[in-house]
Design a protein around this motif. Structure first.
Motif, PDB file in Angstrom:
ATOM      1  N   LEU A   1     -26.660 -36.108 -45.805  1.00  0.00           N
ATOM      2  CA  LEU A   1     -25.922 -36.004 -44.553  1.00  0.00           C
ATOM      3  C   LEU A   1     -26.438 -34.840 -43.710  1.00  0.00           C
ATOM      4  CD1 LEU A   1     -23.695 -37.115 -42.796  1.00  0.00           C
ATOM      5  CD2 LEU A   1     -22.061 -35.634 -43.976  1.00  0.00           C
ATOM      6  N   SER A   2     -26.824 -33.750 -44.349  1.00  0.00           N
ATOM      7  CA  SER A   2     -27.413 -32.629 -43.600  1.00  0.00           C
ATOM      8  C   SER A   2     -28.648 -33.088 -42.831  1.00  0.00           C
ATOM      9  CB  SER A   2     -27.796 -31.499 -44.557  1.00  0.00           C
ATOM     10  OG  SER A   2     -26.671 -30.973 -45.215  1.00  0.00           O
ATOM     11  N   GLU A   3     -29.521 -33.839 -43.518  1.00  0.00           N
ATOM     12  CA  GLU A   3     -30.725 -34.355 -42.872  1.00  0.00           C
ATOM     13  C   GLU A   3     -30.360 -35.286 -41.721  1.00  0.00           C
ATOM     14  OE1 GLU A   3     -33.796 -33.547 -43.464  1.00  0.00           O
ATOM     15  OE2 GLU A   3     -33.520 -32.329 -45.269  1.00  0.00           O
ATOM     16  N   ALA A   4     -29.340 -36.124 -41.921  1.00  0.00           N
ATOM     17  CA  ALA A   4     -28.937 -37.069 -40.887  1.00  0.00           C
ATOM     18  C   ALA A   4     -28.401 -36.346 -39.655  1.00  0.00           C
ATOM     19  CB  ALA A   4     -27.881 -38.024 -41.445  1.00  0.00           C
ATOM     20  N   VAL A   5     -27.607 -35.296 -39.878  1.00  0.00           N
ATOM     21  CA  VAL A   5     -27.058 -34.538 -38.749  1.00  0.00           C
ATOM     22  C   VAL A   5     -28.172 -33.821 -37.992  1.00  0.00           C
ATOM     23  CG1 VAL A   5     -25.535 -32.634 -38.080  1.00  0.00           C
ATOM     24  CG2 VAL A   5     -24.818 -34.247 -39.852  1.00  0.00           C
ATOM     25  N   GLU A   6     -29.107 -33.231 -38.715  1.00  0.00           N
ATOM     26  CA  GLU A   6     -30.211 -32.528 -38.062  1.00  0.00           C
ATOM     27  C   GLU A   6     -31.099 -33.498 -37.281  1.00  0.00           C
ATOM     28  OE1 GLU A   6     -31.915 -30.471 -41.345  1.00  0.00           O
ATOM     29  OE2 GLU A   6     -30.496 -28.804 -41.252  1.00  0.00           O
ATOM     30  N   ALA A   7     -31.320 -34.696 -37.832  1.00  0.00           N
ATOM     31  CA  ALA A   7     -32.100 -35.704 -37.108  1.00  0.00           C
ATOM     32  C   ALA A   7     -31.362 -36.158 -35.858  1.00  0.00           C
ATOM     33  CB  ALA A   7     -32.379 -36.899 -38.025  1.00  0.00           C
ATOM     34  N   TRP A   8     -30.042 -36.335 -35.984  1.00  0.00           N
ATOM     35  CA  TRP A   8     -29.233 -36.713 -34.820  1.00  0.00           C
ATOM     36  C   TRP A   8     -29.311 -35.622 -33.758  1.00  0.00           C
ATOM     37  CZ3 TRP A   8     -25.222 -34.699 -32.044  1.00  0.00           C
ATOM     38  CH2 TRP A   8     -24.522 -35.553 -31.204  1.00  0.00           C
ATOM     39  N   GLY A   9     -29.251 -34.370 -34.187  1.00  0.00           N
ATOM     40  CA  GLY A   9     -29.322 -33.265 -33.250  1.00  0.00           C
ATOM     41  C   GLY A   9     -30.668 -33.189 -32.534  1.00  0.00           C
ATOM     42  N   PHE A  10     -31.738 -33.490 -33.264  1.00  0.00           N
ATOM     43  CA  PHE A  10     -33.067 -33.479 -32.643  1.00  0.00           C
ATOM     44  C   PHE A  10     -33.162 -34.541 -31.550  1.00  0.00           C
ATOM     45  CE2 PHE A  10     -37.484 -35.048 -32.528  1.00  0.00           C
ATOM     46  CZ  PHE A  10     -38.122 -33.888 -32.120  1.00  0.00           C
ATOM     47  N   ARG A  11     -32.667 -35.753 -31.843  1.00  0.00           N
ATOM     48  CA  ARG A  11     -32.697 -36.817 -30.834  1.00  0.00           C
ATOM     49  C   ARG A  11     -31.814 -36.453 -29.643  1.00  0.00           C
ATOM     50  NH1 ARG A  11     -32.062 -39.869 -35.569  1.00  0.00           N
ATOM     51  NH2 ARG A  11     -29.853 -40.269 -35.072  1.00  0.00           N
ATOM     52  N   TYR A  12     -30.678 -35.815 -29.935  1.00  0.00           N
ATOM     53  CA  TYR A  12     -29.761 -35.424 -28.868  1.00  0.00           C
ATOM     54  C   TYR A  12     -30.422 -34.408 -27.941  1.00  0.00           C
ATOM     55  CZ  TYR A  12     -25.322 -34.132 -26.663  1.00  0.00           C
ATOM     56  OH  TYR A  12     -24.325 -33.906 -25.754  1.00  0.00           O
ATOM     57  N   MET A  13     -31.112 -33.423 -28.513  1.00  0.00           N
ATOM     58  CA  MET A  13     -31.777 -32.408 -27.691  1.00  0.00           C
ATOM     59  C   MET A  13     -32.903 -33.013 -26.866  1.00  0.00           C
ATOM     60  SD  MET A  13     -31.836 -28.904 -29.993  1.00  0.00           S
ATOM     61  CE  MET A  13     -32.292 -29.639 -31.563  1.00  0.00           C
ATOM     62  N   GLN A  14     -33.595 -33.997 -27.418  1.00  0.00           N
ATOM     63  CA  GLN A  14     -34.629 -34.681 -26.640  1.00  0.00           C
ATOM     64  C   GLN A  14     -34.024 -35.379 -25.431  1.00  0.00           C
ATOM     65  OE1 GLN A  14     -36.610 -37.081 -29.734  1.00  0.00           O
ATOM     66  NE2 GLN A  14     -38.456 -35.887 -29.292  1.00  0.00           N
ATOM     67  N   ASP A  15     -32.892 -36.059 -25.664  1.00  0.00           N
ATOM     68  CA  ASP A  15     -32.246 -36.757 -24.557  1.00  0.00           C
ATOM     69  C   ASP A  15     -31.724 -35.780 -23.504  1.00  0.00           C
ATOM     70  OD1 ASP A  15     -32.744 -39.158 -25.800  1.00  0.00           O
ATOM     71  OD2 ASP A  15     -30.742 -39.317 -26.708  1.00  0.00           O
ATOM     72  N   GLU A  16     -31.188 -34.650 -23.957  1.00  0.00           N
ATOM     73  CA  GLU A  16     -30.613 -33.661 -23.039  1.00  0.00           C
ATOM     74  C   GLU A  16     -31.659 -32.731 -22.447  1.00  0.00           C
ATOM     75  OE1 GLU A  16     -27.117 -33.093 -22.238  1.00  0.00           O
ATOM     76  OE2 GLU A  16     -27.113 -35.177 -22.951  1.00  0.00           O
ATOM     77  N   ARG A  17     -32.837 -32.706 -23.067  1.00  0.00           N
ATOM     78  CA  ARG A  17     -33.932 -31.826 -22.628  1.00  0.00           C
ATOM     79  C   ARG A  17     -33.534 -30.345 -22.615  1.00  0.00           C
ATOM     80  NH1 ARG A  17     -38.177 -34.623 -20.517  1.00  0.00           N
ATOM     81  NH2 ARG A  17     -37.801 -36.843 -20.065  1.00  0.00           N
ATOM     82  N   ARG A  18     -32.816 -29.954 -23.656  1.00  0.00           N
ATOM     83  CA  ARG A  18     -32.433 -28.556 -23.812  1.00  0.00           C
ATOM     84  C   ARG A  18     -32.160 -28.255 -25.283  1.00  0.00           C
ATOM     85  NH1 ARG A  18     -26.689 -27.511 -23.729  1.00  0.00           N
ATOM     86  NH2 ARG A  18     -25.482 -29.453 -23.615  1.00  0.00           N
TER      87      ARG A  18
END
Length: 281
Positions: free
Chosen positions: A196-213
């Motif tokens: 789950l830690s890996e899944a949350v970090e992967a989700w966060g990476f995609r989120y930052m890409q979408d938000e560009r920040r």
């Protein structure tokens, strides 16, 4: 508890032998039931605190505590089991001497313990605890030092449970959330915390890409909880996809299946229905 004979020395000898028989019987029952080897092993304080993560300690002074809440020791001793029953005759002389002093009304000092959650670990007074257990004593006086930990001690019944607690502690360091949120995220398999830690970090990476920040771990965890985990669990519950698992186990299972089967990270009613049709149980 058998009646006293009226002869204190004979009574303490009987108490010790009875405690030894109970320990031997408990070991036999464990084998017959094929229970884990560590189910009757006294819990080591250092390993428990290492698994939970120590944040600090404070003295609470003299208190009266329940004898059955004492489950561990600061020492690495093997002469007593989880219920402080003697595992050999090596402690017999000192055990009987203290028990005899108690029966004769001599002053016995309080024990010293560490408190971790609702569990107590003996610093000094192992034999006194063993005698209290053997004689059916429910309460005992103790000088208590409370240890504050990152992860609560709830659910620790044997040494093997420490692996789950250790992985839970690592998950909390990687995914910082409010304490109320952690109570909803529980696994029986300790490896699932890492997944789950890996899944949350992967989700966060995609989120930052979408938000560009850039977002720090705390902000990623907060957004994952409110924008991903909570609404998805709500949909899974409505679609009857939780089953007998915890909601965290159900989320992790369908999140993995979602991408493997559909190559998407999106959640919507169509995705849920397709997963339901695949009998993801």
């Amino acid at each position: 508890m058998p009646a006293d004979t009226g002869f204190p020395r004979a009574d303490v000898e009987n108490d010790f032998l009875r405690a030894r028989r109970r320990q031997t019987l408990a070991r036999l029952v464990r084998r017959l039931r094929r229970a884990p080897d560590d189910v009757n092993v006294i819990l080591p304080f250092d390993e428990v605190v290492a698994a939970l993560g120590m944040q600090g300690e404070r003295s609470l002074g003299l208190q009266t505590i329940r004898v059955d809440s004492i489950v561990g020791t600061v020492d690495s001793r093997r002469d007593l089991d989880r219920r402080f029953r003697p595992t050999s005759s090596r402690v017999r002389e000192r055990w009987e001497r203290l028990a005899l002093a108690q029966r004769r009304g001599e002053s016995i000092p309080p024990i010293d313990v560490y408190r971790v959650g609702g569990l107590h670990f003996v610093k000094d007074g192992h034999h006194r605890v063993s005698i209290a257990v053997a004689t059916g004593q429910k309460l005992i006086d103790a000088y208590v030092t409370e240890v504050l930990t990152t992860v609560p001690a709830d659910g620790i019944r044997r040494r093997g449970d420490l692996l789950v607690k250790s992985d839970e502690r690592l998950f909390r360091s990687r995914v910082p959330l409010p304490a109320s949120a952690y109570s909803k995220i529980a696994f029986t398999d300790p490896w699932s915390y890492a997944e789950l830690s890996e899944a949350v970090e992967a989700w966060g990476f995609r989120y930052m890409q979408d938000e560009r920040r850039f977002l720090d771990r705390g902000e990623v965890a907060k957004r994952w909880l409110t924008e991903e985990y909570t609404p998805v669990v709500r949909m899974l519950r409505a679609a009857d996809l939780i089953g007998s698992r915890t909601e965290a186990e159900a989320y992790l299972r369908v999140a993995c299946e979602r991408y493997r089967l559909m190559r998407t990270h999106e959640w919507n009613d169509e995705v849920i229905e397709r997963l339901r049709g695949r009998r993801i149980r």
